[in-house]
Design an enzyme around this catalytic site. Structure first.
Site, PDB file in Angstrom:
ATOM      1  N   CYS A  80       0.877  -1.302  -0.127  1.00  0.00           N
ATOM      2  CA  CYS A  80      -0.045  -0.057  -0.190  1.00  0.00           C
ATOM      3  C   CYS A  80       0.850   1.393   0.140  1.00  0.00           C
ATOM      4  O   CYS A  80       1.482   1.686  -0.853  1.00  0.00           O
ATOM      5  CB  CYS A  80      -0.965   0.079   1.060  1.00  0.00           C
ATOM      6  SG  CYS A  80      -2.384   1.165   0.889  1.00  0.00           S
ATOM      7  N   HIS A 173      -3.223  -5.254   1.718  1.00  0.00           N
ATOM      8  CA  HIS A 173      -2.574  -5.517   3.119  1.00  0.00           C
ATOM      9  C   HIS A 173      -2.421  -6.947   3.649  1.00  0.00           C
ATOM     10  O   HIS A 173      -3.615  -7.367   4.480  1.00  0.00           O
ATOM     11  CB  HIS A 173      -3.290  -4.500   4.056  1.00  0.00           C
ATOM     12  CG  HIS A 173      -3.186  -3.009   3.915  1.00  0.00           C
ATOM     13  ND1 HIS A 173      -2.008  -2.457   4.676  1.00  0.00           N
ATOM     14  CD2 HIS A 173      -3.868  -2.159   3.404  1.00  0.00           C
ATOM     15  CE1 HIS A 173      -2.034  -1.060   4.242  1.00  0.00           C
ATOM     16  NE2 HIS A 173      -3.276  -0.825   3.745  1.00  0.00           N
ATOM     17  N   GLU A 175      -0.710  -8.100   5.557  1.00  0.00           N
ATOM     18  CA  GLU A 175      -0.562  -8.251   7.139  1.00  0.00           C
ATOM     19  C   GLU A 175      -1.637  -8.381   7.931  1.00  0.00           C
ATOM     20  O   GLU A 175      -1.662  -8.142   9.255  1.00  0.00           O
ATOM     21  CB  GLU A 175       0.586  -7.316   7.300  1.00  0.00           C
ATOM     22  CG  GLU A 175       0.139  -5.832   7.473  1.00  0.00           C
ATOM     23  CD  GLU A 175      -0.095  -5.205   5.925  1.00  0.00           C
ATOM     24  OE1 GLU A 175      -0.109  -5.844   5.229  1.00  0.00           O
ATOM     25  OE2 GLU A 175      -0.250  -4.174   6.131  1.00  0.00           O
TER      26      GLU A 175
HETATM   27  N1  GLN Z   1      -3.173   6.093   0.022  1.00  0.00           N
HETATM   28  C1  GLN Z   1      -2.278   6.170   1.228  1.00  0.00           C
HETATM   29  C2  GLN Z   1      -1.142   7.108   1.204  1.00  0.00           C
HETATM   30  O1  GLN Z   1      -1.091   7.890   0.214  1.00  0.00           O
HETATM   31  C3  GLN Z   1      -2.142   4.863   1.628  1.00  0.00           C
HETATM   32  C4  GLN Z   1      -2.923   4.181   2.347  1.00  0.00           C
HETATM   33  C5  GLN Z   1      -2.453   2.718   2.993  1.00  0.00           C
HETATM   34  O2  GLN Z   1      -1.144   2.553   2.951  1.00  0.00           O
HETATM   35  N2  GLN Z   1      -3.352   1.945   3.563  1.00  0.00           N
HETATM   36  O3  GLN Z   1      -0.201   7.123   2.006  1.00  0.00           O
END
Ligand code: GLN
Length: 197
Positions: A80, A173, A175
């Protein structure tokens, strides 16, 4: 010998990654300064807030050290926000990512209405059925450079997991679910047990 895996612990859900990796038998270090990359086989860049991770990492001089780590054959997996940090280019120009992987990424790619969702997706290299993928204000991959392979996509074809050599990035994610298969995949990648992408 257990694999030495670092989890970048500047911001975000690094503790959840640590718990899964330790359960799988890895020796885990929380990385807060660049010199802690020495001796690691792989590094996880967790989810969180990419702006904060980039800001803190710049303050502690991480970018060059991270690129050196990759050049010297270290494995890196970003989840992410970690995917955003690894990108070579972002669609939204306000943040400069670290160019660890040749991908163009869109932050918060899924807009407000569906800013968080869960779905089951098959993933290359993972047996035993689809992975339950949790997306939280998730990015997506807009362009992949040569040698970057899409290893999971949504039903509409949007790439949400990519791999290139020992580098891997997932928009979701793993995790945050009890399924440890994506972490196992990263450990296999780190150990050099997967054929090159
Ligand atoms: N969109 C988020 C960012 O720009 C990331 C979100 C996440 O890691 N769950 O950091």
């Amino acid at each position: 010998m257990p694999l030495n895996i670092g989890v970048l612990a500047l911001q975000g859900d690094f503790q959840e990654h640590r718990a899964v990796l330790e359960k799988l038998g890895a020796h885990v270090t929380e990385v807060r300064l660049p010199h802690q990359l020495e001796g690691l086989d792989g590094l996880v860049i967790p989810g969180g807030e990419s702006t904060s991770i980039v800001k803190l990492a710049n303050r502690y001089d991480f970018p060059d050290a991270l690129r050196r780590f990759v050049d010297e054959g270290g494995a890196v997996w970003g989840t992410c926000a970690g995917m955003i940090v690894m990108a070579s280019k972002l669609v939204e120009p306000e943040l400069e990512p670290f160019s660890l992987m040749d991908i163009t990424v869109s932050r918060n790619s899924f807009g407000r209405q569906v800013d968080s969702f869960e779905t089951d997706i098959p993933m290359d290299g993972i047996e035993g059925g689809p992975v339950h993928a949790v997306f939280i204000r998730a990015p997506s991959v807009q362009e992949q450079g040569e040698g970057v392979e899409c290893i999971a996509k949504l039903d509409d074809g949007t790439p949400v997991a990519v791999r290139s050599g020992k580098l891997m990035a997932t928009a979701f994610h793993p995790e945050l679910t009890p399924d440890t298969r994506v972490h196992e995949l990263f450990l296999r990648l780190t150990a050099g047990e997967l054929s090159p992408a």
